[in-house]
Design an enzyme around this catalytic site. Structure first.
Site: not given
Ligand code: TEU
Ligand code: CA
Length: 561
Positions: A99, A201, A258, A332-333
Site C-alpha cells: 500500500d 491509496d 484506488e 477491508h473497506d
Molecule cells: O479508502 C478510501 C475511501 O474513500 C473509502 O473506501 C473509505 O474507506 C470509506 O468508504 C469511506 O466511507 C482508503 C482506505 O482503503 C481506507 O481503509 C482508509 O481509511 C482511507 O483510504 C484513508 O486512508
C-alpha cells in the site's frame, strides 16, 4: 491489439495484516503470521499478494495513518520480518505489492510535527494550512470522510490544516516539489527492497482546488460536499506523470490506483503516459454503490441486476484494448460480498460460488479479499463498544447525537460497517478460530465453527476449491483474460450472461443472480450443443438443447469445443 502483461494474467490476494494471523499470540495479526500462511495462499493459485499498510503508525485508521514510511508498525514485527516475507513470497514464484498512502500522513509523522511548530518552519508547506475565512471559520464547508469538518484549527499557529479523513490524518501538500521528491525516494527505497508494485491509496485526491470553494449542502446537512474540488484535481495528471518518470517507469511493476469517482475516461487517460504504463489498473467504486445511496453509504438501496450489467458493460467496452481494469467484490473497506450480493444463510456456498464465477470470468485483474475464498460473512455486534473502525464509531456518535434511535443506527452499522470485513480470519473451529491464542483486537465472527479454512480444505465441494478451479480455468483460457466482452440477454432482470471471445476461443457464462428458479431459452445465435460445460456450481448440468433450467444462484461456464 492485445498486449500481454504479467499483471493482467495475475490473480491477487489482499491481506489485512491485523486480522490475518497472529504468530506470537498478542491478539494482533503480524508479518510472521503471514509467512506461516503463504503456502495456503499459494495453494489457492494466487500470483500476487497485496499487503495493506504495515508501516509505523499510531493506528487511528488501522495503518492508513503513517508516522514513518520506512519502519514497521509496532506489533507487526520489524524490517527483517518484512524482508523475509518478501523473500518467501518470491521464493514461491509469487509477487508482493504494498500500500502506498501518500495523500496524507499521521499527525505524528515528523514532517507534520515540524510543520505544526511554526509558520516559518521549513516543513510548514508540506501540508495544507489556511488562515480560513473571517469570523473564525475555515476556508471551506467540506465534510471529511469520517464525519465532521475537513479542517482542524491549530491554536499554536492560528491556522487550519486540511484533512480529508480524520484530524489525525493531515493531507500532504502535493504542490510542494521537495515533499514530492521525498515521496519518490521512499517509493524507490521500497522498490529496491524488491517489492513488485503499489496499491495507491486515494490517489485521485492528491491535487486540490486551492480556492477551496464551498461544496453543495442539503438543508439538514452540517457540512458540504467537497468532492468536486478534491477528486481528480487540476494537477493530478502532472503529479502522476512525474511519479512515473521519476520512479515507476524504471521498474517492471504493477500499480493499482484506488480511485473513487474517477470514471472510465480517467482510467483510460491515466493508463499510459507516452507508451509507458502509469496506473496499470484502477479500483472504481461503481459496483460498490449499487446497494446503497450514491452519496450516503449508510442508506440502503435494492439491488437491480440491470444496473450491475450496465456498469460492467460500460467499463469492459470503454477500456477494451485501451486500458486495463481491476475486478474486486470486497476489500477491508467493504462489507462481505456474500452477505451483500449473495445469501449468507441458506445459499451461502452456492451464492459465494456464483459471485466467484462472475469475478473470475470478467476482464481485469481479479482481487480476492482474505476470507472471501471461504465465504466469510458480515458480523453483527450488538454493542457499539465491540466496533473498532473509526468511521463506524464516529458515525454512531454523530447519528445518536442527532437523536436517532440507537437500534436504527446499529442496524445500518451491521449492514455497512468496514468492520464486517475486519474480523479475524477463520482458520479452524478451535479457540479464536485459530487466529490467536489470546483475545483478538476485534471480536471474531461467531460463525467460525461452521465457516473456516480447515473445514474448507477437507470438503471437496468447498468454496475454496471452487475458487481454486476457477483460477486454474482462467489461467488456461486466455479468452477469459483478454477476450472481448459481449453481453447477451441484456434486458433479463435475473440472469447475467455474457460471452468472452479471443482468437478462436469462445466462452459463454450464464449466471442466475438470485434465488428463484428460472427456465429460459437461449437465442438461436448460440447453439449450446457446440459448447461443453467447463464448470458449474451445482456439479452437474441441467440444460438440453437451448432450454436452460437454472436453480438458485446456479452459474455455468461453457466453452466452445
Ligand atoms: O479508502 C478510501 C475511501 O474513500 C473509502 O473506501 C473509505 O474507506 C470509506 O468508504 C469511506 O466511507 C482508503 C482506505 O482503503 C481506507 O481503509 C482508509 O481509511 C482511507 O483510504 C484513508 O486512508
Ligand atoms: Ca501478533
Amino acid at each position: 491489439m492485445v498486449e500481454r502483461r504479467w499483471w493482467k494474467e495475475s490473480v491477487v490476494y489482499q491481506i489485512y495484516p491485523r486480522s490475518f494471523n497472529d504468530s506470537n499470540n498478542d491478539g494482533i495479526g503480524d508479518i510472521q503470521g503471514i509467512i506461516e500462511k503463504i503456502d495456503y495462499i499459494k495453494k489457492l493459485g494466487i500470483d500476487v499478494i497485496w499487503l495493506c499498510p504495515i508501516y509505523k503508525s499510531p493506528n487511528v485508521d488501522n495503518g492508513y495513518d503513517i508516522s514513518d514510511y520506512r519502519k514497521v508498525m509496532n506489533g507487526f514485527g520489524n524490517l527483517q520480518d518484512l524482508e523475509k516475507l518478501i523473500f518467501e513470497i518470491h521464493n514461491r514464484n509469487m509477487k508482493i505489492i504494498m500500500d502506498l498512502v501518500v495523500n496524507h500522513t499521521s499527525d505524528e509523522h515528523d514532517w507534520f510535527i515540524n510543520s505544526k511548530e511554526s509558520k516559518d518552519n521549513p516543513y510548514r508547506d508540506y501540508y495544507i494550512w489556511e488562515k480560513g475565512k473571517n469570523e473564525n471559520k475555515p476556508s471551506s464547508n467540506w465534510e471529511s470522510f469520517f464525519g465532521g469538518s475537513t479542517w482542524t484549527y491549530d491554536e499554536g499557529t492560528d491556522e487550519y490544516y486540511l484533512h480529508l479523513f480524520t484530524e489525525k490524518q493531515p493531507d500532504l501538500n502535493w504542490e510542494n516539489p521537495e515533499m514530492r521528491n521525498k515521496i519518490y525516494k521512499i517509493m524507490r527505497w521500497w522498490l529496491n527492497k524488491g517489492i513488485d508494485g503499489f496499491r495507491m491509496d486515494v490517489i485521485n485526491m492528491i491535487s486540490k482546488d486551492k480556492d477551496f470553494p464551498d461544496g453543495e449542502k442539503g438543508p439538514n446537512d452540517d457540512f458540504g460536499d467537497g468532492t468536486p474540488y478534491f477528486l481528480n484535481g487540476p494537477h493530478l495528471y502532472e503529479y502522476l506523470k512525474e511519479m512515473g518518470e521519476k520512479v515507476l517507469f524504471d521498474y517492471d511493476i504493477m500499480t493499482v490506483g484506488e480511485t473513487y469517482k474517477f470514471g472510465w475516461e480517467n482510467a483510460v487517460k491515466f493508463a499510459k503516459v507516452g507508451d509507458q504504463d502509469l496506473l496499470n489498473m484502477v479500483f472504481h467504486f461503481e459496483l460498490m454503490s449499487v446497494d446503497r445511496h450514491e452519496d450516503n453509504k449508510w442508506v440502503k438501496k435494492e439491488i437491480n441486476l440491470k444496473e450491475i450489467k450496465e456498469i460492467y458493460k460500460k467499463w469492459n467496452n470503454k477500456l477494451y484494448n485501451k486500458a486495463w481494469n481491476s475486478i474486486y467484490l470486497g476489500n477491508h473497506d467493504q462489507p462481505r460480498i456474500v452477505s451483500r450480493f449473495g445469501d449468507d444463510q441458506k445459499y451461502r456456498k452456492k451464492s459465494a460460488k456464483m459471485l466467484a464465477t462472475m469475478m473470475m470470468t470478467m476482464p481485469g485483474t481479479p482481487f480476492i479479499y482474505q476470507g472471501e475464498e471461504i465465504g466469510m460473512t458480515n458480523v453483527a455486534f450488538q454493542d457499539i463498544g465491540k466496533y473498532r473502525d473509526v468511521e463506524t464509531i464516529n458515525y454512531y456518535r454523530l447519528q445518536t447525537k442527532k437523536g436517532r434511535p440507537r437500534d436504527e443506527v446499529i442496524k445500518e452499522i451491521h449492514r455497512v460497517s468496514r468492520d464486517n470485513s475486519r474480523t479475524p480470519m477463520q482458520w479452524n473451529d478451535q479457540l479464536n478460530a485459530g487466529f490467536s491464542q489470546s483475545t483478538p483486537w476485534i471480536d471474531l465472527n461467531p460463525n467460525y465453527e461452521e465457516i473456516n479454512v480447515e473445514k474448507a480444505l477437507k470438503e471437496d465441494d468447498s468454496i475454496f476449491y471452487y475458487y481454486q478451479k476457477l483460477i486454474e480455468i482462467r489461467k488456461n483460457n486466455l479468452a477469459l483474460i483478454y477476450g472481448r466482452y459481449e453481453t447477451i440477454l441484456e434486458n433479463n432482470e435475473d440472469i447475467f450472461s455474457y460471452k468472452r471471445e479471443y482468437k478462436n476461443k469462445k466462452n459463454l457464462i450464464i449466471i442466475n443472480f438470485f434465488s428463484d428458479k428460472i427456465n429460459f431459452n437461449l437465442s438461436d445465435e448460440i447453439n449450446l450443443n457446440e459448447y461443453s460445460l467447463l464448470i458449474s456450481n451445482y456439479g452437474n448440468n441441467s440444460y438440453s438443447n437451448n432450454l436452460i433450467k437454472l436453480r438458485p444462484y446456479e452459474s455455468l461456464i461453457f466453452t466452445l469445443s
